[in-house]
Design a protein around this motif. Structure first.
Motif, mmCIF file in Angstrom:
data_model
loop_
_atom_site.group_PDB
_atom_site.id
_atom_site.type_symbol
_atom_site.label_atom_id
_atom_site.label_comp_id
_atom_site.label_asym_id
_atom_site.label_seq_id
_atom_site.Cartn_x
_atom_site.Cartn_y
_atom_site.Cartn_z
ATOM 1 N N LEU A 51 9.577 75.909 -23.830
ATOM 2 C CA LEU A 51 9.174 76.708 -24.990
ATOM 3 C C LEU A 51 8.513 75.792 -26.009
ATOM 4 N N TRP A 52 7.423 76.251 -26.558
ATOM 5 C CA TRP A 52 6.664 75.509 -27.565
ATOM 6 C C TRP A 52 7.448 75.425 -28.876
ATOM 7 N N ASN A 53 7.429 74.256 -29.516
ATOM 8 C CA ASN A 53 8.115 74.115 -30.802
ATOM 9 C C ASN A 53 7.230 74.466 -31.992
ATOM 10 N N GLY A 54 5.984 74.851 -31.728
ATOM 11 C CA GLY A 54 5.081 75.277 -32.802
ATOM 12 C C GLY A 54 4.136 74.201 -33.285
ATOM 13 N N LEU A 55 4.380 72.945 -32.899
ATOM 14 C CA LEU A 55 3.552 71.836 -33.391
ATOM 15 C C LEU A 55 2.273 71.666 -32.575
ATOM 16 N N THR A 56 1.272 71.077 -33.237
ATOM 17 C CA THR A 56 0.066 70.572 -32.590
ATOM 18 C C THR A 56 -0.080 69.115 -32.991
ATOM 19 N N ASN A 57 -0.179 68.235 -32.012
ATOM 20 C CA ASN A 57 -0.438 66.824 -32.292
ATOM 21 C C ASN A 57 -1.944 66.603 -32.280
ATOM 22 N N ALA A 58 -2.443 65.925 -33.295
ATOM 23 C CA ALA A 58 -3.899 65.794 -33.419
ATOM 24 C C ALA A 58 -4.306 64.372 -33.775
ATOM 25 N N ILE A 59 -5.358 63.917 -33.119
ATOM 26 C CA ILE A 59 -6.022 62.645 -33.424
ATOM 27 C C ILE A 59 -7.481 62.997 -33.617
ATOM 28 N N TRP A 60 -8.001 62.767 -34.813
ATOM 29 C CA TRP A 60 -9.324 63.312 -35.111
ATOM 30 C C TRP A 60 -10.071 62.474 -36.129
ATOM 31 N N LEU A 61 -11.373 62.698 -36.157
ATOM 32 C CA LEU A 61 -12.262 62.043 -37.108
ATOM 33 C C LEU A 61 -12.788 63.087 -38.073
ATOM 34 N N ILE A 97 -9.182 65.474 -31.057
ATOM 35 C CA ILE A 97 -8.240 65.698 -29.960
ATOM 36 C C ILE A 97 -7.098 66.502 -30.571
ATOM 37 N N GLU A 98 -6.857 67.694 -30.060
ATOM 38 C CA GLU A 98 -5.726 68.513 -30.507
ATOM 39 C C GLU A 98 -4.907 68.880 -29.276
ATOM 40 N N VAL A 112 -4.731 69.283 -23.715
ATOM 41 C CA VAL A 112 -5.368 68.275 -24.563
ATOM 42 C C VAL A 112 -6.780 68.791 -24.815
ATOM 43 N N THR A 113 -6.983 69.389 -25.970
ATOM 44 C CA THR A 113 -8.283 69.983 -26.274
ATOM 45 C C THR A 113 -9.157 68.956 -26.978
ATOM 46 N N TYR A 114 -10.453 69.067 -26.758
ATOM 47 C CA TYR A 114 -11.410 68.145 -27.389
ATOM 48 C C TYR A 114 -12.560 68.960 -27.982
ATOM 49 N N GLN A 149 0.587 65.717 -37.347
ATOM 50 C CA GLN A 149 1.473 66.652 -36.653
ATOM 51 C C GLN A 149 1.421 67.944 -37.454
ATOM 52 N N GLU A 150 0.787 68.981 -36.872
ATOM 53 C CA GLU A 150 0.401 70.163 -37.629
ATOM 54 C C GLU A 150 1.006 71.433 -37.044
ATOM 55 N N TRP A 151 1.038 72.457 -37.903
ATOM 56 C CA TRP A 151 1.422 73.802 -37.474
ATOM 57 C C TRP A 151 0.152 74.657 -37.436
ATOM 58 N N HIS A 152 -0.194 75.180 -36.271
ATOM 59 C CA HIS A 152 -1.411 75.978 -36.115
ATOM 60 C C HIS A 152 -1.092 77.457 -35.996
ATOM 61 N N LEU A 153 -1.995 78.272 -36.510
ATOM 62 C CA LEU A 153 -1.857 79.717 -36.356
ATOM 63 C C LEU A 153 -2.172 80.112 -34.910
ATOM 64 N N GLU A 154 -1.556 81.215 -34.489
ATOM 65 C CA GLU A 154 -1.705 81.616 -33.089
ATOM 66 C C GLU A 154 -3.138 82.014 -32.756
#
Length: 663
Positions: free
Chosen positions: A437-447, A490-491, A524-526, A628-633
């Protein structure tokens, strides 16, 4: 055979005579003669000292005796009389450049003497004695090497001061029309007038920082990667005068009001009286942000006048020491407050397994009063970011019933660059629990782009220009030819590897099904935010493929107006997050972007790719962020879980940043 030998002898004599006819000879050309190494391929790490105020300087005062490279070459006068010669050195970043014949080669990072008014230097008198004589000069690589006025501004550095803001607030209050506009804005934003005055004062003060005649070299920092060095020699003043002044003085533009790359000019030049030589050595530049230098708190990143500083520490604060030396700031993204959750009123430990899939599916059918709350950001700096044993610790805070908060957390680098291989070694938090089950977080590395009109992307010519990032997708589009917005992401999310049916043209036969094996995988989205510029020849929408070598990458754009192009790569949650660390890389080049991941730095795999044939690649200056972010569905349609039915976290969620390098 005798005839062949005579012919070869004659050729040898002719070549020898031709060589003697040259006015001079050059040998032993070295651009970096004073570093303590005998290697011709030298590597130097950018020094952060003074970089926040002045931009990076290569070499720094800590890396050579006087903060300069020593350029040397030997010259022999082959004429029958003593004489002087004229010379100039040029450098160019070779790793992140357009080929010289490309129309954008004037965007390349090249330079010469720091004082662009110095054109060609004259040697001392070189005697006609048949001997080589050594010429030495000094140079260094600096930001804004063409001394372009667009990068000039105020000599003030650091956060906007209270005095700067207060002076603007006083001006607003003294202008009835201006003050009335701020009052109206406060009503529309549903905030008190003092907060709105502070926000407007801060905004205006930031813009005023771009006014002035001080060379802000940090606005066009040197690029990382490989540098080459070119020596141009001229043996008489008449030949020197034949070289255009905008090549001799690189701060000048040519007749069509554009810069001309000197490497392009001399590559195409056919004049036997003007000689060019590449040096026998070259230079590789790398950048390694120093975690141990601390985390700076930039008060002007907060939109409220009063901030809780009770969690300040020696390594995280707003001091002058960290202002000048820290490589990171706490990242405060104020725009996320515009997005709101309609969340179930539950607090639970999702990551630990207190709340599992059966609870999630049960919640979907329950009636409840939704908690409507915005995505939160910290109002207490250093509480959710800190240093521990040369690691940056990120903590999404726990909450309690009645607090109802999902708070983003992150850090951002403080020194902008254009292009590079951005590598992050991190132990980011797991996104799935043991029940997947997803905990709701999105890990992101971005410019993300640096603020300021000086940082605009190149002009977009097709279809009216760029679609502004703020365009919501409905109504008439107000295209703009130039824009500062750029972002490369990267999200890592719990999402579907595929897209909605509409993205496949409504053809159900073209839409693949998510395999059952994806249940314990994350995506791993780009993404490249190209602002829907239609200059690329193969600009497209929906799902389409882009081939690179033998690999095909599936890319997606929602519509012609949609400002980004995206792809996805599925990987096991445990592989990414349950080891001691994992590596993530964005390689940003002038004409392509490559995304990579791997357990070790030298074992990364390519997971994503775009190039300039399908997407406009940004050419402005950007900063690196880890969040470390919370994204809308609705940001990731067809995701298996809805954020609104994921509880508020009862325990803090922790991630670690271990190392960052850019090369």
């Amino acid at each position: 055979m005798k005839r062949i030998i005579n012919i070869l002898l004659l050729i040898s004599i002719l070549v020898s005579c031709t060589k003697k006819q040259e006015a001079f000879e050059i040998e032993n050309i070295f651009a970096i003669n004073n570093l303590n190494t005998t290697e011709n391929n030298k590597t130097l790490e950018m020094d952060y000292q003074g970089s926040f105020e002045n931009g990076f300087v290569i070499p720094s005062i800590n890396q050579s005796k006087d903060g300069f490279f020593e350029f040397k070459f030997d010259i022999k006068n082959n004429t029958n009389k003593d004489g002087v010669y004229f010379y100039k050195i040029y450098y160019q970043n070779e790793s992140y450049k357009f080929p010289e014949e490309h129309p954008y080669s004037n965007e390349n990072f090249y330079g010469s003497w720091e004082d662009t008014e110095i054109t060609f230097k004259q040697t001392d008198v070189i005697p006609s004695d048949g001997e080589f004589h050594t010429i030495k000069t000094k140079f260094r690589i600096v930001g804004n090497p063409r001394n372009e006025k667009i990068y000039y501004g105020s000599n003030l550095t650091g956060p906007i001061t209270q005095e700067e803001i207060e002076s603007i607030v006083i001006a607003i209050k003294n202008s009835p029309e201006w003050y009335a506009g701020v009052v109206e804005k406060a009503k529309n934003n549903k905030i008190d007038i003092n907060t709105q005055l502070y926000m407007d004062g801060l905004y205006v003060a930031k813009n005023k920082r771009n006014e002035g005649d001080y060379n802000n070299r940090w606005k066009r920092n040197p690029r990382v990667g490989q540098y080459k060095f070119l020596l141009v020699m001229v043996d008489d003043s008449s030949s020197l005068r034949s070289i255009p002044m905008h090549i001799q003085n690189i701060s000048l533009k040519n007749s069509d009001d554009t810069f001309l790359n000197p490497f392009k000019y001399f590559k195409e030049l056919n004049d036997n009286k003007i000689k060019t030589f590449y040096t026998e050595d070259d230079l590789k530049v790398v950048l390694r942000p120093k975690i141990k230098n601390g985390i700076y708190v930039n008060m002007s990143s907060f939109t409220k006048p009063n901030v809780d500083t009770s969690h300040y520490s020696l390594s995280c604060n707003a001091s002058k020491d960290l202002l000048h030396n820290a490589c990171f700031e706490q990242f405060i993204s104020t725009h996320v407050a515009d997005f709101k959750f309609n969340n179930i009123p539950v607090v639970a430990d999702v990551t630990g397994g207190e709340y599992v899939k059966s609870d999630y599916y049960s919640s979907l059918n329950k009636k409840y009063d939704a908690i409507k709350t915005p995505i939160a950001v910290s109002d207490c700096p250093c509480k959710t970011v800190s240093l521990d044993n040369n690691k940056i610790i990120l903590k999404n805070p726990a909450t309690k019933p009645g607090e109802w908060k999902k708070e983003n957390v992150g850090v951002i680098t403080r020194h902008g660059l254009s292009y590079g291989k951005y590598r992050v070694k991190a132990k980011l938090p797991s996104l799935l629990n043991k029940d997947n089950l997803w905990n709701g977080l999105t890990n992101a590395i971005w410019l993300i782009y640096q603020q300021g009109d000086w940082n605009k992307r190149r002009t977009c010519n097709a279809n009216g220009g760029y679609v502004p990032r703020s365009y919501p997708g409905t109504g008439e589009i107000s295209y703009v030819p130039n824009d500062i917005y750029s972002e490369i992401d990267i999200e890592i999310v719990k999402g579907s590897r595929n897209w909605p049916l509409s993205s496949y043209g409504g053809d159900v036969t073209k839409k693949p099904k998510d395999p059952i094996t994806d249940s314990n995988k994350v995506m791993v989205t780009y993404t490249n935010w190209d602002l829907a510029c239609q200059d690329p020849e193969n600009f497209n929408r929906g799902v389409f493929d882009l081939k690179r070598g033998n690999t095909s990458y599936s890319l997606h754009r929602w519509d012609n107006w949609y400002q980004a192009i995206t792809g996805k790569y599925g990987e096991l949650n445990d592989v990414l997050f349950n080891g001691p660390y994992y590596w993530f890389e964005i390689e940003w080049k002038p004409d392509e972007i490559i995304w990579r991941i791997g357990a070790e730095k030298d074992k990364m795999i390519d997971i994503g790719y775009v190039n300039s044939s399908v997407s406009s690649i940004p050419n402005n200056q950007m900063l690196l962020i880890v969040t470390q972010e919370w994204h809308l569905e609705n940001w990731w349609p067809e995701a298996p879980f809805n954020q609104n039915f994921i509880p508020f976290p009862s325990k803090e969620i922790t991630g670690e940043i271990l190392e960052i390098e850019i090369e």
